[in-house]
Structures are given as C-alpha cells and as structure tokens.
Design an enzyme around this catalytic site. Structure first.
Site, PDB file in Angstrom:
ATOM      1  N   GLY A 327      41.523  43.261  40.396  1.00  0.00           N
ATOM      2  CA  GLY A 327      40.704  44.616  39.950  1.00  0.00           C
ATOM      3  C   GLY A 327      40.884  45.660  41.137  1.00  0.00           C
ATOM      4  O   GLY A 327      40.715  46.678  41.100  1.00  0.00           O
ATOM      5  N   GLY A 329      43.568  45.440  43.575  1.00  0.00           N
ATOM      6  CA  GLY A 329      44.835  45.758  44.208  1.00  0.00           C
ATOM      7  C   GLY A 329      45.655  44.540  43.996  1.00  0.00           C
ATOM      8  O   GLY A 329      45.417  43.707  43.218  1.00  0.00           O
ATOM      9  N   VAL A 331      47.906  41.139  44.763  1.00  0.00           N
ATOM     10  CA  VAL A 331      47.799  39.862  45.559  1.00  0.00           C
ATOM     11  C   VAL A 331      49.084  39.333  45.833  1.00  0.00           C
ATOM     12  O   VAL A 331      49.756  39.106  44.723  1.00  0.00           O
ATOM     13  CB  VAL A 331      46.890  38.815  44.865  1.00  0.00           C
ATOM     14  CG1 VAL A 331      46.333  37.591  45.814  1.00  0.00           C
ATOM     15  CG2 VAL A 331      45.558  39.659  44.239  1.00  0.00           C
ATOM     16  N   ASP A 442      32.438  41.110  38.227  1.00  0.00           N
ATOM     17  CA  ASP A 442      33.546  40.868  37.670  1.00  0.00           C
ATOM     18  C   ASP A 442      33.877  39.469  37.498  1.00  0.00           C
ATOM     19  O   ASP A 442      35.151  38.944  37.648  1.00  0.00           O
ATOM     20  CB  ASP A 442      34.898  41.638  38.288  1.00  0.00           C
ATOM     21  CG  ASP A 442      35.857  41.946  37.093  1.00  0.00           C
ATOM     22  OD1 ASP A 442      35.814  41.659  35.998  1.00  0.00           O
ATOM     23  OD2 ASP A 442      36.944  42.338  37.700  1.00  0.00           O
TER      24      ASP A 442
END
Ligand SMILES: *[C@@H]1O[C@H](CO)[C@@H](O)[C@H](O)[C@H]1NC(C)=O
Ligand SMILES: *[C@@H]1O[C@H](CO)[C@@H](O)[C@H](O)[C@H]1NC(C)=O
Ligand SMILES: *[C@@H]1O[C@H](CO)[C@@H](O)[C@H](O)[C@H]1NC(C)=O
Ligand SMILES: *[C@@H]1O[C@H](CO)[C@@H](O)[C@H](O)[C@H]1NC(C)=O
Ligand SMILES: *[C@@H]1O[C@H](CO)[C@@H](O)[C@H](O)[C@H]1NC(C)=O
Length: 631
Positions: A327, A329, A331, A442
C-alpha cells in the site's frame, strides 16, 4: 522459536553509519596520552582517509606507514610515524568490508581522540594504529573474551571442544597455511557447532600458531563451560558457536594442504565480533517471550543505511528483485554482500511530507518490537527517497500460501491455529501493549508474513500514521485499506478505531479457516459474501462444512468451531459489538469460556483508496450498503 540469527546483530552493526548512534557494536582499546603532537594527529587523519579510500581495492586487507612530516622528532624525541593496519574477516569481502571499515574509521577518532595506540574491533573488521611498528609481530595484549548462554552438559564436552579447536588451529597453520580456517563439528545428534580461527597474515606461520594456541590456553579459565564463546587478541581470534556465523566459501580452511607460497607477504589479520554478539546473547537470555528488544537495549536511533548499499543489494531496484507492491510503495528483495537477505520498501513519494517528521515516525515504528511484527532494521532518507529496510521473511506472505492450491497444503490446522494466535498477539501489542496505541488500518493476508518457521509477522504497521503526517487538509480523510477487509464504518465514514482492526482480523480468521478470499467470494457459486455465508452456515450448526478441504486430515473440530465463532464475533456490523483484541486472545486461549452469539456480520466494503469527500461513493460498485439478508 528463536529464529533471529547472530547475523542480525552483525547487520545492526553493519547498517550503522556514522550519523546514527550505534546501539551495539565494538570493542575498542585506546591508550590515551596527554602528549600527542599535532603532526601525529595529522598522520592519524591521513591514515584514516587511507583506510576509507584503500579498503575497497585491496581485498580486505592492507597496512601502511604514514610518515608525512619531515620534522619527525619535534616533540621530545617522539616519532610522528603512524603504523596502521586494517583487515576484514576473510569471508567478508567487497562492499561490506569497506562499509565496516568506513564505520570503524569514523568511530575510531570519536572514541579514542587522544590515543596513540588504538585498536577497534568490529564483528567483521578490525582497524589498528600505533606509533610503534607491529607489522609481522604477534600482539597478544589486550585479549578479551565473550561467552554465550548455552552451557555444556558435562565436562567431556569441554575436552571435546578443546580438541576440536586444536584441530582447527592445525588446519589453519600447518595443513592449509592459510592463516584462517572454519569447520563444522558434528556435535550431538542434530547438533552442529561452528568453529573459526584466524590470525594476521603478516605473521610468520609459527607465530600464527603461537598466537592461536595462546588464546586456546585461556579457554579453560574463561569459556570451557559454554558452548558459545570467542577469544580475541589484536593478532588473532578463535570462536565456537552453535550458529553459523561465517560465510561458507571454498576459500580458506577447506583446501587440502598444498604447499603454498603465501610467504607472509602482506598481511592480514582480523578479529571479529564483539559486544554485538555479547548483546545478542544477552538478549537471548533475558528475553522472556514477547518484546524482543526494548529501550534497555535500544537506546540509540534506528540505523541508517546508505542508498548505495541499497542500490547494490537490490540491483538498482531491478524488476527481478521486486517482491511485490504494498500500500505504501514497492518492496524489493535485497542481498547484502555478506549474504544477509533484507526486504527493502521503497515508499512512494507523497508531496508535502517533511523529512524530519517522517523520520520521527520511523523512529517510532522502530520501537514497536514484538515477535509477531516484522522488524524494521534500518532506513534511508537520501536523494529524496524514503526507504525502509526490514528483515526478510523467507516464506512470503500468508496470502501467497492461503490462496495457492499447492502452497496451502503446507498449512495444516496446527500451523493455521498458531498463525491466528500470532496475529492476534501482534495486534494486541499494537493496540494495547505498546505505549502508544497503534491502529494498523490495513490488516490483510498479504500483510501477514511468515518466517522460516511459519511464525506470522505483521507488516506495514505504523505506516498509515506516518503517511498522514504532513498531508494537507484535503488528503487527511484519505482512507487506507483493502477491499474485503475494511470495517463498514471505516469504509463508509472514514472512522477508524481499534475495532476496525478487529474487523479485519475477523475476516482474516475466516479466510484462514475457509481458505478462500473474502473479496471475490461473491463471484463464486455462493453468490454472497464470505462473511454472510460463514455466518449462515454457522447459525445452521454446520460449521465444519466450511473448512478448507486441505484441513480435513488435520483439523480439530472444537478448535475450528471456536476460531470460527471468534472470527464471526469480530466481523459484526456494529463496532461496539466486536470484542477487543485482548479479549480475542483470552477467548483463543480458553477452552471453557462461553462466547456470546455473534450478530449478523457486516458486508465488507471498501477499496484500496476511497476518498471521504467522494460523492460517487454510494454508486461505487464495490460498496454495498444495503442489508440484503432477510432475517
Ligand atoms: C581513553 O579515552 C577515551 C575517550 O576519551 C575513553 O573512552 C577510554 O576509556 C580511555 N582509555 C583509557 C585506557 O583510559
Ligand atoms: C596497500 O596500501 C599501500 C599504501 O597506500 C598501497 O601502495 C598499495 O597499493 C595497497 N595494496 C593493495 C593491495 O591495495
Ligand atoms: C609512542 O608513544 C608513547 C606514549 O605516547 C611513548 O611513550 C613512546 O616512546 C612512543 N614510541 C615511539 C617509538 O615513538
Ligand atoms: C533430530 O531430528 C529428528 C528429525 O528432524 C527428530 O525427530 C529428533 O527428535 C531429533 N533428535 C534430537 C535429539 O533432537
Ligand atoms: C573473560 O572475560 C571476562 C569478562 O570480560 C573477564 O572477567 C575474564 O578475565 C576473561 N577471561 C580471560 C581468561 O581472559
């Protein structure tokens, strides 16, 4: 259960750069003097800049003599000549060695500002200088030792350790003549110990043996009751441990005795680890259960990591090293030169976000430490990038296991139950045990990562908060969450509370048991939301019909029923009906507690982002407000 490797402390050490206060790291030896001539100091500076510029090209070892000043005898006959040497542990090469030495070089002048003879040990490198020549000579003073908490079972083990280390010294000095050796010792059933010896390569080989045997002579006094120990002198070091702390490689130690002409040309030497390991062992000993590292051991800042290290470790953020998109960026998977794997989160850029405030948030996140939270190791705020470095979770996300036909077979009921318990404990910590209440906002299967023992660790916690900081007014109502997991009050009105996390947890529990995604469930033949379906089946007393087919062999009916029940309590429409996470943990842990009957669950709604001010909200496909279930 303890999966953290000594590597972690190594990394904490190595991730530490000059501007962060290292929490743990080295052993130094400063011989202070009140009379240091300015020209000696100048020469030391020259030496230090030599170390940082030379260390990348010289394969981990070099020594030099700095004698820049003509007036050598300006201070009562003391020479201004500086003899210097640096060396990395032989299995550590390239950038990591340079990194260690860069750190050493900057720390050495801070820690020993008025020292003539100075030695600084890190776990993988050593830097020393003196006004007296020490090249090619054995230095046995000072020696120091550290031991770990694991004790031997009986005294025969002490003898066995000594014999093993003698063999290793013979290997390093006589058989291979490589000045270092490592070996795995088969110890007991299933148990391996790892040995390491190393000495300065500029020593004559007899002297190398002399140095190593001198350390082994100290073993009975300091270390013989421990299975984990290490002893160091400036010219050599020996260590035994129950975890593999060095890099495997063909070089050194393993080759057969070939008469090599390593005629002690240039040197080497090394010694390693230090307080970091001590600290690690100490931590291992004091840690009871939950909090892995608290203020007591973490009183400094979170280490920073140079952007260049990140770029190198992720191959310039290459597509192949991409792990996924969260959410906040992208990884990436990174591999540091020492082989340690890391997860690198490159945060997407948000305008108007102050670096300072952001940094404060990151420091705050770093303090949230629990065995069920993914651990933040370091950060980088260079070149306008915001990058977080986390421990790497070898088993990926719960999402990737749960919703994959092949992988889900690895998750038997016991593992799923322990995952449910672990997630619950992690959330309780965020909600209640950490000093500041943190609402995740989230929670979802892809934000639960699994370590190599399938222990769940929650990721992305604290980021929602960090991202809010500095946002302008219009954006503050931005809802972050994921379709399928968002509590109705959050999705509809942007109201979030601990109870919206409880809702998401409930969805997760149901998904774990049923093995199906909540979002997209309605597309299947059932034609309704997973939550409603589960609730109806539960009401009809047919719980066990729900469970993931993969579980038929391993499930325990009473436990499945209890978890399902708890899951349904968590997804109730009204936030106040849902239990708190600490009562969830209580319920999970009790076999006798009578649980209330769950009310009808909410429709789960929401999208990845949903703007509070959006007027088209009610017509949004993903948002269903009406209650369609007949009573
Ligand atoms: C030398 O000085 C440094 C810093 O001033 C101090 O940390 C260290 O303990 C001193 N060493 C000795 C041997 O006095
Ligand atoms: C070691 O340092 C010396 C002195 O600076 C330099 O001349 C030499 O090239 C270095 N050796 C290696 C192998 O880099
Ligand atoms: C090195 O420094 C120490 C203390 O400052 C001094 O006693 C000694 O004589 C010096 N050695 C040389 C070779 O200059
Ligand atoms: C050794 O490992 C095997 C399988 O991994 C296990 O069944 C056994 O109990 C272990 N033995 C000891 C002494 O730990
Ligand atoms: C080992 O280290 C301990 C603690 O630092 C110290 O007290 C002891 O004297 C050391 N033993 C030897 C043999 O060096």
């Amino acid at each position: 259960m303890i999966t953290m490797k000594i590597n972690l402390s190594f990394m904490l050490l190595l991730l530490t750069t000059t501007n962060a206060q290292p929490p743990i790291y080295n052993k130094n030896f400063c011989e202070n003097s009140t009379h240091i001539s300015p020209s000696y100091k100048t020469n030391v500076k020259t030496l230090i800049s030599w170390v940082t510029s030379d260390s990348f090209t010289s394969k981990g070892f070099n020594y030099t003599i700095i004698d820049d000043h003509d007036d050598n005898n300006n201070d009562i006959g003391f020479s201004d000549v500086v003899y210097g040497l640096y060396s990395c542990r032989y299995d550590i090469t390239g950038y990591l060695c340079q990194f260690c030495l860069t750190t050493a070089a900057s720390d050495i002048s801070r820690q020993c500002p008025n020292s003539v003879t100075t030695i600084i040990w890190y776990d993988v490198c050593i830097l020393r200088y003196s006004n007296q020549s020490f090249h090619g000579k054995v230095s046995l003073s000072p020696t120091w030792n550290i031991t770990g908490p694991r004790k031997i079972k009986d005294s025969t083990e002490a003898e066995k350790m000594e014999t093993a280390m003698k063999g290793l010294i013979r290997k390093a000095t006589i058989e291979t003549k490589q000045f270092w050796a490592v070996e795995e010792f088969h110890w007991a059933e299933n148990e391996t110990l790892y040995g390491w010896v190393q000495c300065d390569r500029d020593l004559p080989s007899d002297d190398c043996g002399q140095c190593l045997y001198a350390l082994l002579d100290l073993f009975p006094q300091c270390c013989a009751t421990n299975l984990q120990w290490a002893i160091f002198a400036p010219s050599c070091g020996i260590r035994l441990d129950d975890e593999k702390f060095y890099q495997s490689s063909g070089k050194g130690g393993t080759g057969k005795s070939r008469k090599m002409i390593i005629s002690l040309s240039v040197v080497g030497f090394v010694v390693l680890l230090c307080f970091s390991v001590y600290f690690f062992w100490y931590r291992k000993r004091v840690r009871k259960d939950e909090i892995t590292l608290d203020e007591e051991t973490w009183n400094g800042d979170l280490p920073t990591i140079p952007l260049i290290t990140i770029l190198q470790s992720t191959n310039n953020f290459s597509e192949t090293s991409k792990l996924g998109e969260g959410g906040f960026g992208l990884v990436f998977k990174g591999m540091l030169p020492n082989g340690r794997q890391i997860a690198v989160k490159k945060l997407s850029k948000f305008s108007g976000q102050g670096s300072e405030e952001f940094k404060n948030e990151i420091m705050f996140i770093a303090k949230l430490q629990h065995r069920n939270l993914v651990r933040l190791l370091a950060y980088c705020l260079e070149e306008n990038e915001k990058i977080l470095v986390y421990e790497y979770m070898s088993n990926g996300s719960l999402h990737s296991h749960l919703f994959d036909d092949e992988k889900k077979t690895q998750l038997d009921w016991n593992i799923r139950l322990s995952i449910i318990n672990g997630i619950a404990k992690g959330i309780v910590y965020l909600h209640e045990d950490s000093r500041l209440r943190v609402i995740h906002r989230d929670l979802k299967a892809s934000n639960v990562l699994l370590d190599d023992e399938m222990n769940p660790k929650i990721s992305d916690f604290g980021l929602a908060r960090a991202f809010e900081i500095g946002q302008n007014q219009a954006n503050t109502k931005r809802v972050m969450g994921t379709f399928g997991y968002m509590a109705p009050e959050y999705a509809m009105e942007g109201l979030f509370s601990v109870k919206s996390d409880v809702f998401s947890f409930g969805v997760l529990v149901l998904e774990i048991i049923i093995g199906r995604k909540n979002s997209g469930f309605h597309l299947s033949d059932h034609g309704q939301s997973l939550l409603l379906y589960a609730w109806k089946v539960w009401c009809a007393g047919k719980c066990l019909e729900l469970i993931d087919q993969v579980l038929v062999k391993s499930f325990i009916a009473s436990e499945v029923e209890k978890c399902l029940h708890i899951g349904l309590l968590c997804v109730q429409q009204e936030a106040e009906d849902r239990p708190t996470m600490s009562s969830v943990v209580l319920m999970l842990g009790s076999d006798t507690m009578t649980l209330p009957k769950p009310n009808q669950p909410a429709y789960s709604v929401g999208r990845t982002t949903l703007n509070e001010t959006s007027t088209s909200r009610s017509s949004n496909n993903n948002v269903t407000i009406s209650n369609m279930l007949p009573r």
